[in-house]
Design a protein around this motif. Structure first.
Motif, short mmCIF file in Angstrom:
data_model
loop_
_atom_site.label_atom_id
_atom_site.label_comp_id
_atom_site.label_asym_id
_atom_site.label_seq_id
_atom_site.Cartn_x
_atom_site.Cartn_y
_atom_site.Cartn_z
N GLU A 19 69.35 -6.25 29.23
CA GLU A 19 68.82 -7.52 28.51
C GLU A 19 67.35 -6.70 27.85
O GLU A 19 67.19 -7.02 26.05
N LEU A 20 66.58 -5.32 28.69
CA LEU A 20 65.81 -4.65 27.73
C LEU A 20 66.73 -4.32 26.46
O LEU A 20 65.75 -4.48 25.00
N ARG A 21 67.48 -4.12 26.04
CA ARG A 21 67.88 -3.06 25.64
C ARG A 21 68.87 -3.48 24.01
O ARG A 21 68.62 -3.30 22.67
N GLN A 26 66.33 -8.70 23.36
CA GLN A 26 65.05 -8.34 23.46
C GLN A 26 63.60 -8.99 22.60
O GLN A 26 62.99 -8.97 23.02
N PHE A 32 61.58 -10.07 27.85
CA PHE A 32 61.87 -8.82 27.42
C PHE A 32 59.99 -8.36 29.05
O PHE A 32 60.59 -7.32 29.09
N ARG A 33 58.74 -8.88 28.74
CA ARG A 33 58.24 -8.71 30.21
C ARG A 33 58.16 -8.78 31.48
O ARG A 33 57.91 -8.12 31.76
N ASN A 35 61.32 -9.04 32.44
CA ASN A 35 62.44 -7.44 32.69
C ASN A 35 61.74 -6.59 32.96
O ASN A 35 62.62 -5.65 34.36
N ILE A 36 60.66 -6.04 32.65
CA ILE A 36 59.46 -5.15 32.55
C ILE A 36 59.41 -5.26 34.21
O ILE A 36 59.14 -3.93 34.74
N VAL A 167 60.15 2.91 32.84
CA VAL A 167 61.93 2.57 32.35
C VAL A 167 62.27 2.99 32.15
O VAL A 167 63.62 3.46 32.09
N LEU A 206 65.08 2.05 23.19
CA LEU A 206 64.56 0.09 22.74
C LEU A 206 63.88 -0.88 22.07
O LEU A 206 63.81 -1.25 21.86
N ALA A 209 58.23 -0.71 22.62
CA ALA A 209 57.96 -1.64 23.74
C ALA A 209 56.78 -3.02 23.71
O ALA A 209 57.03 -4.29 24.20
N CYS A 213 56.75 -6.80 23.94
CA CYS A 213 55.82 -7.34 25.10
C CYS A 213 55.12 -8.19 23.97
O CYS A 213 54.88 -9.06 24.96
#
Length: 218
Positions: A19-21, A26, A32-33, A35-36, A167, A206, A209, A213
């Motif tokens: 999901e981040l990539r 994203q 996104f935040r 998932n991190i 990550v 990705l 970041a 975010c």
């Protein structure tokens, strides 16, 4: 330095990485935040296995019992701004940790944006002597920002343990940190990507970041 590559085995962290990539997912910055943060929470659990523990007896409503609880004095030393969601995920588990914050950013030194330097402008940190220092940085492109952050923090004392959390790292960054970080340091990384492009971005990576975010910066 020991490297623990978390996505080498099948586990839920791969769902968060997907999901981040993915460019189709994203763009949702809240997701996104989060998932991190989730990856930070998983890393906190894994890091907890390396802490020191001691027995503590407590009283329940029915009887006393003894539990082994962590003893480390933890400091989370986070690089602004992209590091904040990973910091938050770790902080959810290490909620008694002290915190340090460092401003470190990349500055290109030529018009082609192929050469860069890492600039550290600001630091706020507690005393680190004898403590367990955790440095979260979501993207390790060259490893330079992580090394400079650690060197800057040493002005406030020498930690007893050093843990790194990321990550995505490039293979180049991992090899660089293995040469420059203390031998007994441990790096937890969700994914290791093979190359950097000419602008020093991780591929496949990705993207940026921090922008994903918090929005694009000028």
């Amino acid at each position: 330095m020991k490297v623990i590559h978390l996505s080498e085995t099948n586990n839920v962290i791969n769902q968060f990485l997907k999901e981040l990539r993915s460019v189709s997912i994203q763009g949702d910055s809240m997701r996104f935040r989060r998932n991190i943060e989730r990856i930070g929470e998983i890393m906190a659990y894994e890091i907890s296995k390396e802490l020191d523990y001691a027995p503590e007896t407590i009283q329940t409503p029915l009887a006393s019992c003894t539990l082994h609880v962590p003893q480390d004095q933890i400091v989370l030393g986070t690089i602004l701004r992209a590091g904040m969601p990973l910091h938050d995920g770790l902080f959810h588990y290490f909620d008694k940790a002290e915190n340090a914050f460092i401003s470190a950013y990349r500055r290109y030194t030529n018009e082609q944006h192929t050469d860069l330097e890492i600039v550290v402008e600001y630091m706020a940190s507690p005393d680190l002597n004898g403590k367990t220092l955790i440095l979260p940085d979501p993207m390790l492109a060259t490893g330079g920002s992580m090394e400079l952050t650690y060197q800057a923090l040493l002005k406030n004392g020498k930690p007893r343990k050093l843990f790194l959390a990321s990550v995505i790292a490039s293979q180049e960054a991992v090899e660089y940190l293995q040469k420059t970080m203390p031998e007994d340091a441990i790096l937890w990384v969700a994914a290791i990507d093979p190359v950097l492009n000419e602008h020093k971005y991780i591929v496949p990576g990705l993207g940026d970041a921090g922008d994903l975010c918090f929005g694009e910066k000028m």
